[in-house]
Design a protein around this motif. Structure first.
Motif, short mmCIF file in Angstrom:
data_model
loop_
_atom_site.label_atom_id
_atom_site.label_comp_id
_atom_site.label_asym_id
_atom_site.label_seq_id
_atom_site.Cartn_x
_atom_site.Cartn_y
_atom_site.Cartn_z
N TYR A 1 0.84 -1.19 0.00
CA TYR A 1 0.00 0.00 0.00
C TYR A 1 0.88 1.25 0.00
CZ TYR A 1 -4.71 -1.95 0.96
OH TYR A 1 -5.95 -2.57 0.87
N LEU A 2 1.90 1.24 0.86
CA LEU A 2 2.80 2.40 0.93
C LEU A 2 3.45 2.66 -0.42
CD1 LEU A 2 4.70 1.99 4.33
CD2 LEU A 2 2.98 3.71 3.74
N GLU A 3 3.92 1.59 -1.05
CA GLU A 3 4.60 1.76 -2.32
C GLU A 3 3.65 2.31 -3.40
OE1 GLU A 3 6.37 -1.77 -3.96
OE2 GLU A 3 7.36 -0.65 -5.56
N ALA A 4 2.45 1.74 -3.46
CA ALA A 4 1.48 2.21 -4.45
C ALA A 4 1.12 3.67 -4.20
CB ALA A 4 0.22 1.33 -4.40
N GLU A 5 0.94 4.05 -2.94
CA GLU A 5 0.62 5.44 -2.61
C GLU A 5 1.74 6.38 -3.04
OE1 GLU A 5 0.01 4.98 1.54
OE2 GLU A 5 -2.12 4.47 1.36
N ARG A 6 2.96 5.93 -2.90
CA ARG A 6 4.11 6.76 -3.29
C ARG A 6 4.15 6.93 -4.81
NH1 ARG A 6 8.74 5.35 -5.14
NH2 ARG A 6 8.47 3.14 -4.58
N ILE A 7 3.88 5.87 -5.53
CA ILE A 7 3.90 5.96 -6.99
C ILE A 7 2.77 6.87 -7.50
CG2 ILE A 7 3.53 4.61 -9.12
CD1 ILE A 7 4.98 2.28 -7.61
N LEU A 8 1.62 6.76 -6.89
CA LEU A 8 0.47 7.55 -7.33
C LEU A 8 0.54 9.00 -6.87
CD1 LEU A 8 -2.31 4.96 -6.45
CD2 LEU A 8 -1.62 5.60 -8.76
N GLY A 9 1.20 9.22 -5.71
CA GLY A 9 1.16 10.55 -5.11
C GLY A 9 -0.13 10.77 -4.35
N LEU B 1 -6.89 10.53 -1.63
CA LEU B 1 -7.08 10.64 -3.08
C LEU B 1 -5.77 10.52 -3.84
CD1 LEU B 1 -9.43 13.78 -2.99
CD2 LEU B 1 -10.14 11.42 -3.39
N ALA B 2 -5.84 9.81 -4.95
CA ALA B 2 -4.73 9.77 -5.90
C ALA B 2 -4.87 10.98 -6.82
CB ALA B 2 -4.74 8.47 -6.69
N ILE B 3 -4.87 12.14 -6.20
CA ILE B 3 -4.95 13.43 -6.90
C ILE B 3 -3.93 14.33 -6.21
CG2 ILE B 3 -6.38 15.45 -7.41
CD1 ILE B 3 -8.84 13.63 -7.23
N LEU B 4 -3.08 14.95 -7.01
CA LEU B 4 -1.95 15.66 -6.43
C LEU B 4 -2.38 16.96 -5.76
CD1 LEU B 4 0.72 15.18 -9.25
CD2 LEU B 4 0.24 13.73 -7.27
N ASP C 1 -2.40 5.14 -16.31
CA ASP C 1 -1.62 5.43 -17.51
C ASP C 1 -0.50 6.44 -17.23
OD1 ASP C 1 -3.73 7.93 -19.14
OD2 ASP C 1 -3.66 7.31 -17.05
N VAL C 2 -0.78 7.44 -16.41
CA VAL C 2 0.22 8.49 -16.16
C VAL C 2 1.09 8.19 -14.95
CG1 VAL C 2 -1.25 10.22 -17.25
CG2 VAL C 2 -1.33 9.95 -14.75
N THR C 3 0.87 7.05 -14.32
CA THR C 3 1.67 6.67 -13.15
C THR C 3 2.39 5.35 -13.43
OG1 THR C 3 -0.32 5.72 -12.17
CG2 THR C 3 0.25 7.97 -11.51
N PHE C 4 1.74 4.25 -13.17
CA PHE C 4 2.40 2.95 -13.30
C PHE C 4 2.85 2.66 -14.74
CE2 PHE C 4 2.04 1.19 -9.13
CZ PHE C 4 0.89 1.72 -8.58
#
Lengths: 549, 170
Positions: free
Chosen positions: A149-157, A203-206, A235-238
């Motif tokens: 979860y931490l890693e995915a959150e970091r990639i998504l922001g 949110l995965a919104i910056l 598309d714009v992350t992973f």
């Protein structure tokens, strides 16, 4: 050409696994039936007619599905019917109606039009069988998933509140939470009056510039596609990161039609239809199926052969079973004060107070409440005029001007428990343009589902009342409509092949080189959590256990 | 006359829940377009639905022509407009709808709005109302009258946390 890994489906699971494999040096082919979208070209939020457009679905192979006959509606439950001030009841049939399954085909999948919610699953929801005697347990703990979860959150922001009272976490969110909108603060105040919690949604919104992408400018139109790329769609992350490794190739508008199995319980290749309609196939050492809880069982069931006469991975008859859908309620009020409610992120605030599986008295399975004015598509004057401001003529125009910006909508999504009457199979008569049989959705709400929905409706109305938006102008829910975005469960994971399709690392119990990496593996849906972050964490975890090439 | 359930759902959701098929359509001959008389009725109807005031109304924005053009591509919609125009003309009395005074037209729209659900008249009103407002509020000339700075991009609403109207943000 042969690859180390072939991934079918470029949504949350496919995109994240493509990245995870690529960075390890695997040669990856990521395939999707839908197109690659160009945010600056395809998302038309700069045009004057923007409100007329929903997410711009397009492509050579549009998705389709069918429904079996849905259940009869109880005349004693009129208060759970969908309606608005202009039309009255949205339908008058005595039977639940199929509205749709909201599934986006494309590089990014359904994250292309999602509202950016990035939720971790409630740990309590991972023990539904052992704690509550319903559904099934997840074959691992929340703690095992937490690093991913931490890693995915970091990639998504992911932007969220620190500390986050709703979930255990070992590190802060990468970005600070988005401040509540002016309209969202009314809901917060209403919840406070009722003694309920209300916090910024994760949110995965910056909320700040991050990873080469700009921060959100709060237009509220996440569901129409984000032209700025501040929304963390896959598309714009992973996928972007996967491509940057140099080890990933993306194939779009290519629809997989059959998975071919070989001897020794190994998959050989995937057959697909190319953009020009020609039939092709591609082989790989490992195969990842990530098409979602409707399309994945469809592909597996279609892939029957002498090895698997009832469909791939379906030796125990479990593919397509345990289908869990979106249990949804929305109430829309008209606030007496101007709110400018079309401004802000699509769903800025959330109440998790009833998210635990035992939080609702007399009901197993929880829910959550969130601000959904944007998701209710009340962001522009067309929808005000059509749906919630009755009448016509000059008086109507004055009323629309007075009402615009005052809509305030509260939504709820609740747990969906599996039952034997909800499943996916193949339509015996209907096929798509490739000749593949359509997935057929069988759905039945149980009495407990309906009671959960009733709680969601009554509480939503209370929150609106407490927020000062006592005049309700529209309500809709999934009692009288099937309308799902989040779907789960149809290739459940578990310890044993007798009661699950894949193991705890999402690999088929039988087929040694086949994994399923989407929400069809979920043993439970959770109490309304959006599943994309969990899907991504699951994929990262599964790939972490696979040896490097 | 009650409108067929499948047609109602299809015409209302905006998405083809049910594909057009010969099984749905009645085997009734329809001209491929609206007649000149029907176009005049549609124009008068939409002028009553969305009249001019301090901003242009339906006629000034070409909405009757847009809806007539859409009907030429959708047989069910064409039939609906045919039914609605016939009802308006027949119910308005000997003068016909186009020649009726404003009060008569408004009375008929009121009847349509409150007609039996789901009669053909009710479906006609709901569908044409929906489409007319879609065209109307998609036009930038009407947005200006709303004091709405849209479209949502490229500026967005950075002052979304403040009450509307402060700092020039609506």
């Amino acid at each position: 050409m042969s690859y180390d890994v072939l991934i079918v489906g470029a949504g949350a699971g496919g995109g994240s696994s493509a990245y995870a494999f690529s960075r390890l040096g695997f040669k990856v082919l990521l395939m999707d039936a839908g197109p690659a979208y160009d945010p600056m070209v395809d998302y038309r939020l700069m045009n004057s007619g923007w409100e007329q457009d929903k997410f711009p679905r397009r492509g050579r192979w549009p998705g389709s599905y069918s429904f079996s006959t849905l259940q009869e509606l109880d005349p004693r439950r009129e208060d759970l019917r969908s309606w608005n001030l202009v039309q009255g009841r949205l339908h008058r049939e005595g039977q639940r109606q199929p509205y749709g399954y909201s599934h986006v085909r494309g590089i990014g999948g359904s994250t292309l039009h999602f509202s950016g919610e990035a939720h971790r699953l409630n740990p309590q929801s991972m023990r539904m069988q052992s704690r509550f005697g319903v559904g099934a347990d997840w074959p691992f703990s929340y703690q095992e998933l937490e690093p991913f979860y931490l890693e995915a959150e970091r990639i998504l922001g992911v932007a969220g509140p620190n500390p986050d009272p709703s979930r255990p976490r070992s590190a802060p969110f990468p970005l600070p939470a988005h401040p509540l909108s002016y309209a969202g603060k009314k809901l917060q105040a209403g919840c406070q009056r009722l003694g309920l919690g209300w916090q910024p949604n994760t949110l995965a919104i910056l909320s700040r510039a991050y990873d080469g992408r700009p921060p959100c400018n709060y237009c509220g139109n996440c569901s129409r596609g984000c032209p700025r790329t501040d929304k963390g769609s896959v598309d714009v992350t992973f996928v972007r990161r996967a491509l940057a490794t140099g080890h990933c190739t993306v194939l779009h508008e290519c629809q997989a039609t059959r998975i071919e199995a070989g001897k020794g319980d190994r998959i050989l290749r995937v057959h697909y239809r190319d953009t020009d309609g020609s039939e092709r196939n591609v082989s790989a050492r490992k195969f990842i199926i990530a098409c979602g809880a409707v399309e994945t069982p469809r592909l597996l069931l279609t892939s029957s052969d002498s090895h698997s006469p009832d469909g791939l991975c379906n030796d125990e008859g479990l593919v397509g079973k345990n289908f869990m859908e979106t249990l949804l309620w929305t109430s829309v009020g008209l606030h007496p004060d101007p709110l400018g409610s079309h401004r802000g992120v699509a769903t800025d605030g959330i109440c998790w107070d009833f998210n635990d599986p035992d939080a609702i008295s007399g009901v197993i399975g929880g829910c959550r409440f969130n601000h959904v004015t944007a998701e209710a598509n009340l962001l522009g004057p067309i929808n005000y005029a059509q749906r919630i401001v009755p009448g016509w003529g000059r008086a109507h125009r004055r009323s629309v001007r007075a009402a615009f910006g005052r809509a305030l909508a509260i939504g709820a999504i609740g747990e969906s428990l599996p039952n034997p009457n909800s499943y996916i199979d193949l339509d015996p008569w209907k096929t798509d343009a490739t000749g593949m049989p359509l997935a057929r959705i069988h759905s039945r709400l149980t009495e407990m589902d309906i009671e959960r929905l009733r709680f969601m409706a009554e509480k939503a109305r209370q929150i609106l009342q407490a927020s000062g938006s006592g005049k309700i102008v529209e309500e809709y829910g999934t009692y009288d409509f099937f309308n799902s975005t989040h779907v789960f469960g149809t290739c459940r994971m578990g310890y044993s092949a007798a009661d699950s399709v894949v193991d705890s690392l999402m690999r088929s119990h039988r087929w040694k080189n086949l994994w399923i990496m989407d929400a069809s593996v979920f043993p439970s849906s959770g109490g309304g959590e959006s599943p994309s972050l969990t899907i991504e964490a699951l994929a990262l975890r599964a790939v972490a256990h696979i040896k490097k090439p | 006359m009650k409108f067929d359930r499948r047609r109602v759902l299809r015409l209302f959701t905006g998405a083809a829940l049910f594909a057009s098929s010969a099984a749905i359509l009645k085997s009734v001959f329809l001209p491929a377009t609206l007649s000149s008389g029907e176009r005049a009725i549609l124009k008068a109807y939409l002028d009553t639905l969305i009249p001019d005031d301090d901003s242009p109304g339906a006629i000034a924005l070409g909405i009757p022509e847009k809806m007539a053009a859409a009907a030429e591509k959708d047989r069910d919609y064409l039939r609906l407009l045919h039914i609605g125009c016939s009802w308006l003309d027949a119910t308005s009395g000997s003068n016909g709808f186009v020649s009726s005074v404003e009060a008569v037209r408004e009375e008929l729209l009121d009847q349509l709005e409150h007609s039996e659900i789901p009669s053909e008249e009710w479906v006609f009103y709901q569908r044409t109302r929906r489409d007319a407002f879609q065209h109307y509020y998609a036009d930038p000339r009407t947005i200006a009258a709303l004091d709405y700075p849209g479209p949502p991009q490229p500026v967005g609403f950075p002052d979304y946390g403040a009450p509307p109207g402060e700092d020039g943000n609506t």
